[in-house]
Design a protein around this motif. Sequence first.
Motif, PDB file in Angstrom:
ATOM      1  N   ASP A   8       8.206   8.399  28.240  1.00 11.13           N
ATOM      2  CA  ASP A   8       9.126   8.849  29.271  1.00 11.13           C
ATOM      3  C   ASP A   8       9.536   7.667  30.142  1.00 11.13           C
ATOM      4  OD1 ASP A   8       9.104  11.558  28.537  1.00 11.13           O
ATOM      5  OD2 ASP A   8       7.245  11.884  29.638  1.00 11.13           O
ATOM      6  N   LEU A   9      10.840   7.564  30.401  1.00 10.14           N
ATOM      7  CA  LEU A   9      11.382   6.519  31.264  1.00 10.14           C
ATOM      8  C   LEU A   9      12.090   7.165  32.442  1.00 10.14           C
ATOM      9  CD1 LEU A   9      13.132   4.163  28.677  1.00 10.14           C
ATOM     10  CD2 LEU A   9      10.945   3.806  29.773  1.00 10.14           C
ATOM     11  N   TYR A  10      12.056   6.498  33.557  1.00  9.88           N
ATOM     12  CA  TYR A  10      12.806   6.943  34.731  1.00  9.88           C
ATOM     13  C   TYR A  10      13.743   5.815  35.116  1.00  9.88           C
ATOM     14  CZ  TYR A  10      13.919   8.128  39.527  1.00  9.88           C
ATOM     15  OH  TYR A  10      14.589   8.419  40.686  1.00  9.88           O
ATOM     16  N   LEU A  11      15.031   6.101  35.147  1.00 10.67           N
ATOM     17  CA  LEU A  11      16.030   5.123  35.571  1.00 10.67           C
ATOM     18  C   LEU A  11      16.535   5.573  36.938  1.00 10.67           C
ATOM     19  CD1 LEU A  11      17.913   4.787  32.181  1.00 10.67           C
ATOM     20  CD2 LEU A  11      16.201   3.264  33.123  1.00 10.67           C
ATOM     21  N   PRO A  12      16.261   4.789  37.973  1.00  5.75           N
ATOM     22  CA  PRO A  12      16.576   5.233  39.336  1.00  5.75           C
ATOM     23  C   PRO A  12      18.072   5.299  39.615  1.00  5.75           C
ATOM     24  CG  PRO A  12      15.775   2.987  39.355  1.00  5.75           C
ATOM     25  CD  PRO A  12      15.641   3.477  37.949  1.00  5.75           C
ATOM     26  N   ARG A  13      18.365   5.970  40.685  1.00  6.32           N
ATOM     27  CA  ARG A  13      19.730   6.094  41.166  1.00  6.32           C
ATOM     28  C   ARG A  13      20.300   4.701  41.397  1.00  6.32           C
ATOM     29  NH1 ARG A  13      20.842   8.276  47.154  1.00  6.32           N
ATOM     30  NH2 ARG A  13      22.998   7.665  47.200  1.00  6.32           N
ATOM     31  N   GLY A  14      21.525   4.501  41.034  1.00  2.84           N
ATOM     32  CA  GLY A  14      22.150   3.194  41.219  1.00  2.84           C
ATOM     33  C   GLY A  14      22.088   2.325  39.977  1.00  2.84           C
ATOM     34  N   THR A  15      21.346   2.753  38.961  1.00  4.38           N
ATOM     35  CA  THR A  15      21.315   2.027  37.699  1.00  4.38           C
ATOM     36  C   THR A  15      22.647   2.243  37.003  1.00  4.38           C
ATOM     37  OG1 THR A  15      18.946   2.421  37.482  1.00  4.38           O
ATOM     38  CG2 THR A  15      20.106   1.748  35.507  1.00  4.38           C
ATOM     39  N   SER A  16      23.308   1.151  36.663  1.00  7.51           N
ATOM     40  CA  SER A  16      24.625   1.284  36.041  1.00  7.51           C
ATOM     41  C   SER A  16      24.487   1.830  34.623  1.00  7.51           C
ATOM     42  CB  SER A  16      25.342  -0.062  36.008  1.00  7.51           C
ATOM     43  OG  SER A  16      24.711  -0.931  35.085  1.00  7.51           O
ATOM     44  N   VAL A  23      18.829  -1.036  28.286  1.00  5.44           N
ATOM     45  CA  VAL A  23      17.399  -0.686  28.251  1.00  5.44           C
ATOM     46  C   VAL A  23      17.101   0.184  27.033  1.00  5.44           C
ATOM     47  CG1 VAL A  23      15.605   0.669  29.415  1.00  5.44           C
ATOM     48  CG2 VAL A  23      17.028  -0.910  30.727  1.00  5.44           C
ATOM     49  N   LEU A  24      17.914   1.207  26.808  1.00  2.00           N
ATOM     50  CA  LEU A  24      17.677   2.118  25.684  1.00  2.00           C
ATOM     51  C   LEU A  24      17.900   1.423  24.343  1.00  2.00           C
ATOM     52  CD1 LEU A  24      19.275   5.352  27.123  1.00  2.00           C
ATOM     53  CD2 LEU A  24      16.858   4.748  27.001  1.00  2.00           C
ATOM     54  N   THR A  25      18.873   0.521  24.284  1.00  2.00           N
ATOM     55  CA  THR A  25      19.134  -0.229  23.051  1.00  2.00           C
ATOM     56  C   THR A  25      17.959  -1.135  22.707  1.00  2.00           C
ATOM     57  OG1 THR A  25      21.514  -0.173  23.443  1.00  2.00           O
ATOM     58  CG2 THR A  25      20.713  -1.834  21.910  1.00  2.00           C
ATOM     59  N   GLU A  26      17.378  -1.799  23.707  1.00  2.00           N
ATOM     60  CA  GLU A  26      16.232  -2.675  23.452  1.00  2.00           C
ATOM     61  C   GLU A  26      15.034  -1.883  22.938  1.00  2.00           C
ATOM     62  OE1 GLU A  26      15.451  -5.005  26.920  1.00  2.00           O
ATOM     63  OE2 GLU A  26      17.375  -6.038  26.779  1.00  2.00           O
ATOM     64  N   HIS A  27      14.783  -0.723  23.526  1.00  2.00           N
ATOM     65  CA  HIS A  27      13.679   0.108  23.049  1.00  2.00           C
ATOM     66  C   HIS A  27      13.931   0.579  21.622  1.00  2.00           C
ATOM     67  CE1 HIS A  27      11.058   0.354  26.499  1.00  2.00           C
ATOM     68  NE2 HIS A  27      12.091   0.620  27.297  1.00  2.00           N
ATOM     69  N   ALA A  28      15.167   0.897  21.306  1.00  2.00           N
ATOM     70  CA  ALA A  28      15.494   1.372  19.965  1.00  2.00           C
ATOM     71  C   ALA A  28      15.359   0.255  18.931  1.00  2.00           C
ATOM     72  CB  ALA A  28      16.912   1.940  19.938  1.00  2.00           C
ATOM     73  N   GLU A  29      15.871  -0.932  19.260  1.00  3.05           N
ATOM     74  CA  GLU A  29      15.855  -2.026  18.293  1.00  3.05           C
ATOM     75  C   GLU A  29      14.470  -2.617  18.081  1.00  3.05           C
ATOM     76  OE1 GLU A  29      18.692  -5.032  19.244  1.00  3.05           O
ATOM     77  OE2 GLU A  29      20.396  -3.700  18.922  1.00  3.05           O
TER      78      GLU A  29
END
Length: 61
Positions: A8-16, A23-29
């Motif tokens: 589980d990841l939490y991306l805070p408010r203000g994250t573009s 971030v999601l691409t790096e985790h996937a690759e």
Amino acid sequence: MQEYSYMDLYLPRGTSRETARQVLTEHAEYGHWELDRLRLYPDGSRRVRLRRKIIRVARTM
């Protein structure tokens, strides 16, 4: 039946959107994770659940 490991990841408010994509691409690759669920909250924060298959190796003799 397939077994999965979850993260589980939490991306805070203000994250573009671009930063979230990176971030999601790096985790996937690099970690072989795939998107299981993404929830976007009204304040702009995101909760992301990633999953990957658990591979069990059977012993051969």
